[in-house]
Design a protein around this motif. Structure first.
Motif, PDB file in Angstrom:
ATOM      1  N   MET A 108      64.968  49.094 -22.432  1.00 21.18           N
ATOM      2  CA  MET A 108      63.585  49.489 -22.659  1.00 21.18           C
ATOM      3  C   MET A 108      62.979  48.673 -23.795  1.00 21.18           C
ATOM      4  SD  MET A 108      61.035  51.406 -21.948  1.00 21.18           S
ATOM      5  CE  MET A 108      61.778  52.502 -20.730  1.00 21.18           C
ATOM      6  N   ARG A 109      61.829  48.065 -23.512  1.00 26.93           N
ATOM      7  CA  ARG A 109      61.124  47.332 -24.575  1.00 26.93           C
ATOM      8  C   ARG A 109      60.281  48.319 -25.372  1.00 26.93           C
ATOM      9  NH1 ARG A 109      61.204  41.754 -23.337  1.00 26.93           N
ATOM     10  NH2 ARG A 109      62.286  41.582 -21.342  1.00 26.93           N
ATOM     11  N   LEU A 110      60.451  48.301 -26.676  1.00 27.32           N
ATOM     12  CA  LEU A 110      59.714  49.252 -27.510  1.00 27.32           C
ATOM     13  C   LEU A 110      58.206  49.089 -27.321  1.00 27.32           C
ATOM     14  CD1 LEU A 110      59.820  51.517 -29.573  1.00 27.32           C
ATOM     15  CD2 LEU A 110      59.968  49.819 -31.384  1.00 27.32           C
ATOM     16  N   SER A 111      57.750  47.836 -27.089  1.00 25.64           N
ATOM     17  CA  SER A 111      56.306  47.603 -26.928  1.00 25.64           C
ATOM     18  C   SER A 111      55.756  48.321 -25.696  1.00 25.64           C
ATOM     19  CB  SER A 111      56.028  46.107 -26.820  1.00 25.64           C
ATOM     20  OG  SER A 111      56.672  45.589 -25.662  1.00 25.64           O
ATOM     21  N   ARG A 112      56.625  48.654 -24.753  1.00 15.53           N
ATOM     22  CA  ARG A 112      56.154  49.330 -23.531  1.00 15.53           C
ATOM     23  C   ARG A 112      56.623  50.779 -23.437  1.00 15.53           C
ATOM     24  NH1 ARG A 112      57.743  44.583 -19.355  1.00 15.53           N
ATOM     25  NH2 ARG A 112      56.730  42.908 -20.513  1.00 15.53           N
ATOM     26  N   VAL A 124      70.129  49.442 -30.427  1.00 11.43           N
ATOM     27  CA  VAL A 124      68.770  48.902 -30.525  1.00 11.43           C
ATOM     28  C   VAL A 124      68.856  47.450 -30.990  1.00 11.43           C
ATOM     29  CG1 VAL A 124      68.490  50.058 -32.783  1.00 11.43           C
ATOM     30  CG2 VAL A 124      66.483  49.133 -31.620  1.00 11.43           C
ATOM     31  N   VAL A 125      68.178  46.565 -30.290  1.00 13.50           N
ATOM     32  CA  VAL A 125      68.119  45.140 -30.667  1.00 13.50           C
ATOM     33  C   VAL A 125      66.813  44.938 -31.430  1.00 13.50           C
ATOM     34  CG1 VAL A 125      68.005  42.771 -29.811  1.00 13.50           C
ATOM     35  CG2 VAL A 125      69.454  44.456 -28.634  1.00 13.50           C
ATOM     36  N   ILE A 126      66.933  44.487 -32.668  1.00 15.33           N
ATOM     37  CA  ILE A 126      65.740  44.341 -33.513  1.00 15.33           C
ATOM     38  C   ILE A 126      65.391  42.861 -33.686  1.00 15.33           C
ATOM     39  CG2 ILE A 126      64.719  44.843 -35.765  1.00 15.33           C
ATOM     40  CD1 ILE A 126      66.661  47.197 -36.016  1.00 15.33           C
ATOM     41  N   ILE A 158      70.645  38.855 -25.518  1.00 14.95           N
ATOM     42  CA  ILE A 158      71.478  40.034 -25.829  1.00 14.95           C
ATOM     43  C   ILE A 158      71.014  41.239 -25.012  1.00 14.95           C
ATOM     44  CG2 ILE A 158      72.128  41.664 -27.658  1.00 14.95           C
ATOM     45  CD1 ILE A 158      71.786  39.318 -29.671  1.00 14.95           C
ATOM     46  N   TYR A 159      69.701  41.431 -24.951  1.00 17.27           N
ATOM     47  CA  TYR A 159      69.119  42.561 -24.207  1.00 17.27           C
ATOM     48  C   TYR A 159      69.559  42.507 -22.742  1.00 17.27           C
ATOM     49  CZ  TYR A 159      65.354  45.539 -22.289  1.00 17.27           C
ATOM     50  OH  TYR A 159      64.644  46.516 -21.640  1.00 17.27           O
ATOM     51  N   ALA A 160      69.474  41.324 -22.151  1.00 16.14           N
ATOM     52  CA  ALA A 160      69.842  41.174 -20.736  1.00 16.14           C
ATOM     53  C   ALA A 160      71.339  41.410 -20.539  1.00 16.14           C
ATOM     54  CB  ALA A 160      69.445  39.789 -20.232  1.00 16.14           C
ATOM     55  N   ALA A 161      72.163  40.840 -21.418  1.00 16.32           N
ATOM     56  CA  ALA A 161      73.618  40.946 -21.245  1.00 16.32           C
ATOM     57  C   ALA A 161      74.079  42.400 -21.378  1.00 16.32           C
ATOM     58  CB  ALA A 161      74.327  40.073 -22.283  1.00 16.32           C
ATOM     59  N   LEU A 162      73.550  43.114 -22.381  1.00 10.43           N
ATOM     60  CA  LEU A 162      73.989  44.505 -22.578  1.00 10.43           C
ATOM     61  C   LEU A 162      73.458  45.409 -21.477  1.00 10.43           C
ATOM     62  CD1 LEU A 162      73.751  44.973 -26.466  1.00 10.43           C
ATOM     63  CD2 LEU A 162      75.688  44.262 -25.064  1.00 10.43           C
ATOM     64  N   THR A 163      72.233  45.160 -21.058  1.00  7.27           N
ATOM     65  CA  THR A 163      71.663  45.972 -19.976  1.00  7.27           C
ATOM     66  C   THR A 163      72.472  45.784 -18.703  1.00  7.27           C
ATOM     67  OG1 THR A 163      69.483  45.756 -20.976  1.00  7.27           O
ATOM     68  CG2 THR A 163      69.545  46.466 -18.680  1.00  7.27           C
ATOM     69  N   LYS A 164      72.831  44.528 -18.438  1.00  3.19           N
ATOM     70  CA  LYS A 164      73.610  44.232 -17.240  1.00  3.19           C
ATOM     71  C   LYS A 164      74.971  44.933 -17.282  1.00  3.19           C
ATOM     72  CE  LYS A 164      75.130  40.371 -14.408  1.00  3.19           C
ATOM     73  NZ  LYS A 164      76.092  39.319 -14.767  1.00  3.19           N
ATOM     74  N   ALA A 165      75.498  45.076 -18.503  1.00  2.00           N
ATOM     75  CA  ALA A 165      76.801  45.740 -18.650  1.00  2.00           C
ATOM     76  C   ALA A 165      76.670  47.267 -18.597  1.00  2.00           C
ATOM     77  CB  ALA A 165      77.443  45.316 -19.963  1.00  2.00           C
ATOM     78  N   LYS A 176      74.682  49.203 -20.496  1.00  2.00           N
ATOM     79  CA  LYS A 176      74.297  49.870 -21.749  1.00  2.00           C
ATOM     80  C   LYS A 176      72.818  50.232 -21.704  1.00  2.00           C
ATOM     81  CE  LYS A 176      78.224  49.655 -23.306  1.00  2.00           C
ATOM     82  NZ  LYS A 176      78.988  50.862 -23.574  1.00  2.00           N
ATOM     83  N   ASP A 177      72.485  51.331 -22.373  1.00  2.00           N
ATOM     84  CA  ASP A 177      71.088  51.728 -22.474  1.00  2.00           C
ATOM     85  C   ASP A 177      70.574  51.131 -23.785  1.00  2.00           C
ATOM     86  OD1 ASP A 177      68.705  52.934 -21.967  1.00  2.00           O
ATOM     87  OD2 ASP A 177      69.493  54.976 -21.912  1.00  2.00           O
TER      88      ASP A 177
END
Ligand code: ATP
Ligand code: MG
Length: 440
Positions: free
Chosen positions: A1-5, A350-352, A368-375, A377-378
């Motif tokens: 989830m992108r914080l901006s959205r 959370v990725v900052i 990082i966001y893509a790799a963790l999401t693919k694995a 992770k929320d």
């Protein structure tokens, strides 16, 4: 989830109306919003936590052999007239009339309705034991709703109801729920103490309240301090083993623990001085064996092996998920905000992005966001262009267990920082190592 959205209406100021820390933090972190007195919306961040709590409750109910269904919030007054509770319940019950002028009510609990479901279709002892539960909103017009969702008027309850042919059978059903509760609270990161509780007008029956020690709690409790050292029943506990569960029950109840209504001064004083604990606590669960209290007036009976009809022995077992969320916060926070146990955290990590718009920072964070999401992770990705200080404050406030911080200097070296929300420890590592830390 992108914080901006995403939708997290963070409050910068401490809300005046909040008297206790969990209420303050739930409002500040944008988890809940009061719609009218004691009635709350659960905003997205709060909803995610509540869902995780409910899922743990559900898994442990299922493991203990309870079966999920869903009953409505609105009930007909007729059922409650049958049990005699329609008049007895008093002002806590919200009474409503439909367009035909028929008396209805917003259910404060479901003993009558489940007894009606049972009697309409179960006729033989061969279909027992049976335990049915749902996780549903309740309404009690509390005289003093307070502390946010800790004591609200509309609240959620997991309520299970057991049916057995005999008292012995019902005691085993009770011990199943007792054991499931120990496991449930443990998985939520809480140590809840089973206290002997008031059984009300029907003497001789069994009841325990599960209480979490907290200074802000509304219950006064007296117990042996060794409760924190007791082993929690393992995942592979055999819930069909009558003796096994009795062993667990006896072990846990061998130590003195009682709420003020059940307090026995002499028994408490028999505990060596340094091992006594009197404190305040929050009731998060309540289990009850009440025999044939509802089955008799409502005619819920089955044919036994002797060919005769028997009123079934029942128990009911409540847990309050919308009270548990603030109870977890009361037990786990610091001056910067919430510290979620991993089992119920709204996000795993959370990725900052410390410099949104900077090509290297953006690229690293996206990777990082893509790799963790693919694995699986929320992940919450703070891709906003807020100041670094604001981002850190938000991440700490909402209590995600780990933060991956990508700033221009570290990123230029192919590195990021990983921060543990609970300990505050920060570690610099390569981007790959940071990913592996959460994927492996
Ligand atoms: P309390 O003594 O706190 O008023 P209770 O004894 O009336 O609670 P039960 O009928 O035993 O509550 O309900 C089972 C569970 O539902 C409680 O252990 C609690 O976790 C939850 N619960 C009850 N009332 C509320 C409320 N007003 N707001 C939030 N949760 C509640
Ligand atoms: Mg109670």
């Amino acid at each position: 989830m992108r914080l901006s959205r995403f939708f997290i209406p963070i409050l910068k100021e401490n809300p005046k109306e909040a008297e206790i820390v969990s209420h303050r933090l739930m409002l500040r972190a944008g988890m809940i919003r009061q719609q009218s007195q004691g009635i709350y919306s659960w905003l997205p961040l709060g909803k995610k936590v509540l869902d995780k709590v409910n899922n743990i409750i559900r898994e442990e109910q299922n493991r203990a052999g309870a079966i999920e269904l869903s009953m409505p919030t609105l009930q007909s007054a007729e059922l409650w007239q049958e049990s005699g509770r329609y008049d007895a319940y008093g002002k806590e019950m919200l009474r409503i009339k439909d367009r035909q002028d028929r008396p209805m009510l917003y259910g404060p609990t479901n003993e009558e309705m489940i007894t009606d479901i049972f009697r309409s279709s179960v006729k033989s002892y061969k279909d027992l034991p049976l335990n049915l539960y749902h996780i549903q909103l309740k309404f009690r017009d509390e005289i003093r709703p307070r502390f946010g969702t800790m004591r609200s008027r509309e609240f959620m309850m997991k309520d299970a109801y057991s049916f057995d042919l005999t008292r012995e059978g019902a005691e085993h059903s009770y011990n199943k729920m007792f054991t499931a509760y120990l496991r449930t609270f443990d998985r939520l990161g809480l140590r809840a103490i089973p206290m002997r509780a008031d059984t009300g007008p029907i003497g001789g029956n069994l009841s325990h309240e599960f209480i979490i020690l907290a200074d802000t709690g509304e219950s006064e409790v007296f117990c042996h301090k060794d409760f924190v050292n007791f082993d929690i029943p393992a995942e592979n506990t055999d819930f069909d083993s009558v003796d096994g569960l009795k062993g667990i029950f006896d072990k846990w109840t061998s130590l003195y623990a009682a709420t003020s209504e059940m307090h026995d001064e002499a028994a408490f004083n028999a505990i060596p001085e340094g091992e006594r604990l009197s404190a305040r606590g929050i009731e998060v669960g309540h289990i009850f064996y009440f025999g044939t209290k509802y089955s008799e007036p409502m005619g819920a009976k089955v044919q036994g092996p002797d060919g005769k009809e028997h009123f079934v022995h029942m128990g009911s077992y409540g847990i309050g998920p919308t009270r548990l969320v603030p109870a977890i916060i009361e037990a786990s926070h610091d001056e910067n905000g919430i510290i979620w146990p991993e089992s119920v955290a709204p996000f795993d990590v959370v990725v900052i992005n410390m410099k949104a718009g900077d090509e290297a920072c953006d690229g690293t964070c996206e990777l990082i966001y893509a790799a963790l999401t693919k694995a699986g992770k929320d992940v919450l990705y703070d891709d906003t262009d807020d100041r670094a200080g604001t981002k850190f404050a938000t991440a700490d406030l909402i209590g995600v267990p780990y933060q991956i911080i990508a700033g221009p200097r570290a990123v230029a070296n192919g590195e990021v920082e990983v921060k543990d929300r609970k300990t505050g420890a920060r570690e610099t590592m390569t981007i790959e190592a940071a990913i592996n830390r959460f994927v492996a």
